[in-house]
Design a protein around this motif. Structure first.
Motif, PDB file in Angstrom:
ATOM      1  N   LYS A 152       0.834  -1.211   0.000  1.00 39.36           N
ATOM      2  CA  LYS A 152       0.000   0.000   0.000  1.00 39.36           C
ATOM      3  C   LYS A 152       0.864   1.256   0.000  1.00 39.36           C
ATOM      4  O   LYS A 152       0.605   2.202  -0.761  1.00 39.36           O
ATOM      5  N   ARG A 153       1.906   1.273   0.825  1.00 40.19           N
ATOM      6  CA  ARG A 153       2.813   2.439   0.854  1.00 40.19           C
ATOM      7  C   ARG A 153       3.492   2.612  -0.497  1.00 40.19           C
ATOM      8  O   ARG A 153       3.640   3.747  -0.994  1.00 40.19           O
ATOM      9  N   PHE A 154       3.925   1.526  -1.085  1.00 45.08           N
ATOM     10  CA  PHE A 154       4.582   1.573  -2.394  1.00 45.08           C
ATOM     11  C   PHE A 154       3.651   2.194  -3.442  1.00 45.08           C
ATOM     12  O   PHE A 154       4.042   3.084  -4.199  1.00 45.08           O
ATOM     13  N   VAL A 155       2.410   1.747  -3.474  1.00 49.40           N
ATOM     14  CA  VAL A 155       1.446   2.260  -4.457  1.00 49.40           C
ATOM     15  C   VAL A 155       1.185   3.740  -4.233  1.00 49.40           C
ATOM     16  O   VAL A 155       1.172   4.536  -5.178  1.00 49.40           O
ATOM     17  N   GLN A 156       0.989   4.134  -2.970  1.00 53.99           N
ATOM     18  CA  GLN A 156       0.633   5.525  -2.680  1.00 53.99           C
ATOM     19  C   GLN A 156       1.818   6.468  -2.849  1.00 53.99           C
ATOM     20  O   GLN A 156       1.663   7.587  -3.354  1.00 53.99           O
ATOM     21  N   GLN A 157       2.991   6.039  -2.437  1.00 58.76           N
ATOM     22  CA  GLN A 157       4.164   6.911  -2.580  1.00 58.76           C
ATOM     23  C   GLN A 157       4.524   7.137  -4.035  1.00 58.76           C
ATOM     24  O   GLN A 157       4.913   8.234  -4.426  1.00 58.76           O
ATOM     25  N   GLN A 158       4.388   6.100  -4.857  1.00 56.49           N
ATOM     26  CA  GLN A 158       4.715   6.213  -6.272  1.00 56.49           C
ATOM     27  C   GLN A 158       3.540   6.734  -7.110  1.00 56.49           C
ATOM     28  O   GLN A 158       3.709   7.010  -8.290  1.00 56.49           O
ATOM     29  N   LYS A 159       2.354   6.858  -6.470  1.00 55.74           N
ATOM     30  CA  LYS A 159       1.136   7.276  -7.179  1.00 55.74           C
ATOM     31  C   LYS A 159       0.917   6.423  -8.444  1.00 55.74           C
ATOM     32  O   LYS A 159       0.714   6.933  -9.543  1.00 55.74           O
ATOM     33  N   LEU A 160       0.967   5.119  -8.255  1.00 55.15           N
ATOM     34  CA  LEU A 160       0.951   4.211  -9.398  1.00 55.15           C
ATOM     35  C   LEU A 160      -0.358   4.283 -10.171  1.00 55.15           C
ATOM     36  O   LEU A 160      -1.443   4.387  -9.592  1.00 55.15           O
ATOM     37  N   HIS A 161      -0.234   4.214 -11.475  1.00 55.82           N
ATOM     38  CA  HIS A 161      -1.412   4.122 -12.334  1.00 55.82           C
ATOM     39  C   HIS A 161      -2.080   2.754 -12.186  1.00 55.82           C
ATOM     40  O   HIS A 161      -3.309   2.642 -12.239  1.00 55.82           O
ATOM     41  N   GLY A 162      -1.285   1.729 -11.985  1.00 52.37           N
ATOM     42  CA  GLY A 162      -1.816   0.385 -11.820  1.00 52.37           C
ATOM     43  C   GLY A 162      -0.730  -0.574 -11.398  1.00 52.37           C
ATOM     44  O   GLY A 162       0.457  -0.221 -11.390  1.00 52.37           O
ATOM     45  N   VAL A 163      -1.128  -1.786 -11.042  1.00 56.07           N
ATOM     46  CA  VAL A 163      -0.200  -2.775 -10.500  1.00 56.07           C
ATOM     47  C   VAL A 163      -0.430  -4.128 -11.178  1.00 56.07           C
ATOM     48  O   VAL A 163      -1.577  -4.565 -11.336  1.00 56.07           O
ATOM     49  N   ILE A 164       0.663  -4.775 -11.575  1.00 60.00           N
ATOM     50  CA  ILE A 164       0.632  -6.161 -12.030  1.00 60.00           C
ATOM     51  C   ILE A 164       0.979  -7.041 -10.835  1.00 60.00           C
ATOM     52  O   ILE A 164       2.048  -6.885 -10.235  1.00 60.00           O
ATOM     53  N   LEU A 165       0.091  -7.949 -10.488  1.00 62.44           N
ATOM     54  CA  LEU A 165       0.326  -8.860  -9.368  1.00 62.44           C
ATOM     55  C   LEU A 165       0.774 -10.207  -9.919  1.00 62.44           C
ATOM     56  O   LEU A 165       0.043 -10.863 -10.659  1.00 62.44           O
ATOM     57  N   VAL A 166       1.997 -10.590  -9.538  1.00 63.45           N
ATOM     58  CA  VAL A 166       2.617 -11.817 -10.026  1.00 63.45           C
ATOM     59  C   VAL A 166       2.440 -12.900  -8.959  1.00 63.45           C
ATOM     60  O   VAL A 166       2.512 -12.621  -7.761  1.00 63.45           O
ATOM     61  N   PRO A 167       2.211 -14.164  -9.346  1.00 61.57           N
ATOM     62  CA  PRO A 167       2.127 -15.221  -8.339  1.00 61.57           C
ATOM     63  C   PRO A 167       3.394 -15.225  -7.465  1.00 61.57           C
ATOM     64  O   PRO A 167       4.476 -14.946  -7.966  1.00 61.57           O
ATOM     65  N   ARG A 168       3.309 -15.412  -6.157  1.00 61.42           N
ATOM     66  CA  ARG A 168       2.138 -15.820  -5.435  1.00 61.42           C
ATOM     67  C   ARG A 168       1.359 -14.647  -4.857  1.00 61.42           C
ATOM     68  O   ARG A 168       0.248 -14.809  -4.331  1.00 61.42           O
ATOM     69  N   ALA A 169       1.860 -13.415  -4.973  1.00 63.90           N
ATOM     70  CA  ALA A 169       1.141 -12.241  -4.481  1.00 63.90           C
ATOM     71  C   ALA A 169      -0.234 -12.131  -5.131  1.00 63.90           C
ATOM     72  O   ALA A 169      -1.209 -11.713  -4.495  1.00 63.90           O
ATOM     73  N   SER A 170      -0.339 -12.532  -6.384  1.00 64.71           N
ATOM     74  CA  SER A 170      -1.603 -12.414  -7.106  1.00 64.71           C
ATOM     75  C   SER A 170      -2.691 -13.310  -6.537  1.00 64.71           C
ATOM     76  O   SER A 170      -3.882 -13.101  -6.788  1.00 64.71           O
ATOM     77  N   GLU A 171      -2.298 -14.319  -5.774  1.00 67.04           N
ATOM     78  CA  GLU A 171      -3.256 -15.291  -5.250  1.00 67.04           C
ATOM     79  C   GLU A 171      -3.879 -14.846  -3.927  1.00 67.04           C
ATOM     80  O   GLU A 171      -4.779 -15.513  -3.413  1.00 67.04           O
ATOM     81  N   ASP A 172      -3.423 -13.714  -3.388  1.00 67.50           N
ATOM     82  CA  ASP A 172      -3.889 -13.229  -2.084  1.00 67.50           C
ATOM     83  C   ASP A 172      -5.066 -12.280  -2.284  1.00 67.50           C
ATOM     84  O   ASP A 172      -4.894 -11.148  -2.742  1.00 67.50           O
ATOM     85  N   GLN A 173      -6.263 -12.715  -1.914  1.00 66.82           N
ATOM     86  CA  GLN A 173      -7.456 -11.886  -2.091  1.00 66.82           C
ATOM     87  C   GLN A 173      -7.399 -10.627  -1.241  1.00 66.82           C
ATOM     88  O   GLN A 173      -7.908  -9.573  -1.639  1.00 66.82           O
TER      89      GLN A 173
END
Length: 352
Positions: free
Chosen positions: A127-148
């Motif tokens: 969450k900090r990474f997304v907010q600090q970088q003001k990301l347009h979007g995120v690609i979630l790679v396994p196994r992070a992508s499997e976490d609801q």
């Protein structure tokens, strides 16, 4: 008077020698700044005649949007994040190359963020990474992508994401499915077609959805032919070379060894090769081996490894392309990157 002359003569809006701004474009074209912004970002919410008029003006005055200014205006940077949890190095490299293929020629750049999904605070770190970088979007790679829970957090803060997983876990606009179940089933069918019946399976770690799906696909294909593997023929390993060595030692050092082994990735298959070479077992004459991933390692082993290709670069390309398409253009069906078996020299029919 041409648009160019009109722009040059309007010194109160755009003095000579100063690059045009988005405000200049809005005033000279008679539309709002928000409309100009939508045109720059390829929004489908602008009429064609308006878009054509504004784009013609931008070409005449030589207007080029500034990526940093655009990011600040939308409270988003033009950055796409890739969040991953310790995949193999080659897998991550191929995934990044694919994402960069999709971003090439756009205003977007790629940034990566490793995390440990077993750490209690990792979601807050993402969450900090997304907010600090003001990301347009995120690609979630396994196994992070499997976490609801991680996907839910991104929804809550309004960050677009694409999940890469072996099976559908989300809405179609947010998923790239790699169909690991089908790839493993193809490997089983191939070994059966060669006549193998005493087969062993080296799975990935139980914490990974891909390991479960590959195991289910492989065992399901065997079951359809009336073959059930005994527990001692199924070894859970860790998707690493070292864990492949340990699994192969359990399978090959006893008196009754299998005639074929399927491993959940190529790294573990390389571990099987090491134990076979050390104990004088000839591949493929005495032991057939099939891997998964079709990484560069597969063609470098000797004999070259038969492996299930999962097109990691295509997967990264698809995931990134989905994130940079205009909002409102949701996918009608889930994106798929289907695996297929690459047959090389590591398998042959079992000895009589």
């Amino acid at each position: 008077m041409s648009l160019r002359k009109k722009a040059d003569s309007d010194t109160t809006t755009r003095p000579l020698g100063r690059p045009a701004t988005i405000n200049d474009i809005a005033r000279l074209s008679g539309v709002s700044k928000k409309t100009v912004s939508r045109i720059i970002n390829n929004s489908p919410l602008v009429r064609k005649d308006t878009r054509d008029k504004v784009e013609a003006l931008m070409r005449e005055v030589g207007y080029a949007p500034d990526p940093l200014a655009r990011g600040l205006a939308f409270r988003r940077s033009f950055l796409i994040g890739m969040v991953y949890d310790n995949p193999t190095a080659q897998y991550l490299v191929d995934m990044q190359y694919g994402a960069l293929d999709a971003l090439r020629g756009s205003s977007f750049e790629l940034v990566v963020h490793p995390c440990d999904t077993r750490s209690p605070g990792y979601i807050e770190g993402v969450k900090r990474f997304v907010q600090q970088q003001k990301l347009h979007g995120v690609i979630l790679v396994p196994r992070a992508s499997e976490d609801q829970a991680l996907a839910d957090m991104l929804d809550e803060i309004g960050c677009r994401y694409t999940r890469i997983a072996s099976a559908a876990l989300d809405e179609s606009a947010q998923m790239v499915v790699t169909h690991d179940h089908d790839g493993a089933a193809e490997a089983a069918d191939y070994l059966l077609s060669l006549g193998h019946r005493d087969i062993a399976l080296v799975t990935g770690p139980g914490a990974y959805r891909s390991a479960h799906d590959r195991t289910a696909g492989f065992l399901g294909a065997l079951a359809r032919r009336g073959i059930e593997l005994p527990p001692e023929r199924i070894i859970e390993a860790g998707y690493t070379f070292e864990s492949g060595v340990a699994a192969a030692e359990k399978l090959l050092l006893g008196k009754q060894r299998p005639t074929a082994i399927f491993t959940g990735n190529d790294e573990m298959a390389a571990g099987v090769y090491k134990v076979a070479m050390r104990t004088g077992i000839n591949i493929p004459r005495e032991l057939s081996v099939v891997g998964y991933d079709d990484s560069p390692l597969a063609s470098r082993l000797w004999p070259s490894l038969t492996s299930v290709r999962r097109n990691t670069r295509d997967t990264g390309r698809t995931a990134a392309a989905m994130l940079i398409q205009p909002e409102g253009q949701a996918a009608l069906q889930i994106a798929s990157v289907r695996p297929h078996l690459i047959v090389r020299d590591s398998c042959q029919p079992p000895l009589d």
